[in-house]
Design an enzyme around this catalytic site. Structure first.
Site, short mmCIF file in Angstrom:
data_model
loop_
_atom_site.label_atom_id
_atom_site.label_comp_id
_atom_site.label_asym_id
_atom_site.label_seq_id
_atom_site.Cartn_x
_atom_site.Cartn_y
_atom_site.Cartn_z
N LYS A 233 0.88 -1.14 0.08
CA LYS A 233 0.10 -0.03 -0.08
C LYS A 233 0.74 1.12 0.22
O LYS A 233 1.95 1.12 0.28
CB LYS A 233 -0.90 0.00 1.25
N ARG B 98 -3.34 -9.59 5.75
CA ARG B 98 -3.93 -9.56 4.21
C ARG B 98 -2.57 -9.43 3.45
O ARG B 98 -2.14 -8.27 3.57
CB ARG B 98 -5.13 -8.92 4.08
#
Ligand code: 7PM
Length: 261
Positions: A204, A238
């Site tokens: 991210k 995740r």
């Protein structure tokens, strides 16, 4: 939790059949690398991504879930917000519903409850297309905590077992760099709610800002962030790069819990 995106942009474009076979192979590979959960998603939540129709999303995820359910001993998660996709995925063998909209779309909560699914409720401010435009909070940690508390309560009220609920502050979903840091540095506020905490930081922007690297070069930074999250009490990570993340999690768990080798 390994990320398995079954979207046309995720696997080289060789038609739907090859795309499906590639997704199944990628899922099996993640199981081999140590993933405990495979998160199968047919809708991109990327900012500006084109919306996917319900039937199209079902056509993408259901065959992959069916194939993985028959070939692998792993928990299968469906990454969707739509009631009909959730229902079809659970019928096909999924066990967990991972919803970035925290089961707020019409019928989604009922669809999960009807088939005794486990759920992950995530916080997002706004909608994927516009969420990064101007994220605003007075107290991001308190606001995200309260949202997750309310959504977990809604799940319980709908008949979902308390021990089948996990919560996720939604790193990158309507948050600035500083908001993401505040959430990651204050995980205790979320674990205090009494539900397992899921953290998704893999590749991210927050890791990109910390390392100055593009998404394709964020594996190490993401694995370190995963280890930090585990140290701070996260139960589920995740991730795209399962092998590296499993190693990071193993080291973090051993050091956190003082386990013998
Ligand atoms: C663009 C923006 C592409 C965001 C991909 C993403 C999470 C999730 C996603 C998360 C849970 C990504 C995200 N992130 N579900 N789905 N938690 N529960 O980077 O952090 O994979 S999509």
């Amino acid at each position: 939790m390994g990320i398995l995106n079954v979207t046309p942009d995720s696997f080289s474009d060789g038609g739907q059949h090859l795309e499906r076979q590639a997704a199944i192979a990628a899922g099996l590979r993640m199981v081999g690398e140590g993933a405990a959960i495979i998160d199968v998603g047919g809708e991109s939540t990327r900012p500006g991504a084109t919306a996917v129709g319900t039937q199209q999303e079902i056509d993408r995820v259901v065959p992959v879930i069916e194939a993985l359910a028959s070939r692998a001993d792993v928990v299968l998660s469906v990454d969707s917000s739509k009631a009909d996709v959730i229902a079809a995925a659970l019928r096909a063998g999924a066990h967990l519903v991972n919803d970035v909209r925290a089961l707020r779309m019409p019928g989604a909560l009922a669809a999960a409850a009807a088939q005794d699914a486990a759920v992950c409720v995530m916080h997002m401010q706004g909608e994927p297309a516009t969420m990064q435009a101007e994220p605003r909070y007075v107290d991001v940690v308190a606001e995200v905590r309260e949202f997750l508390r309310q959504r977990a309560n809604a799940c319980v009220a709908a008949g979902i077992a308390r021990d089948s609920i996990c919560i996720d502050p939604g790193i990158g979903f309507g948050k600035t760099y500083q908001h993401n840091i505040d959430l990651l540095r204050n995980q205790r506020s979320f674990t205090d709610l009494g539900y397992p905490l899921l953290i998704g930081v893999s590749r991210k922007g927050v890791v990109g800002i910390m390392t100055g690297r593009p998404a394709s070069e964020r594996m190490v930074g993401s694995a370190v962030a995963a280890a930090f999250a585990v140290q701070a009490g996260a139960a589920i990570i995740r991730a795209h790069d399962v092998a590296a993340t499993v190693d990071a999690v193993k080291v973090a768990v051993a050091l956190r819990d003082g386990m013998a080798g």
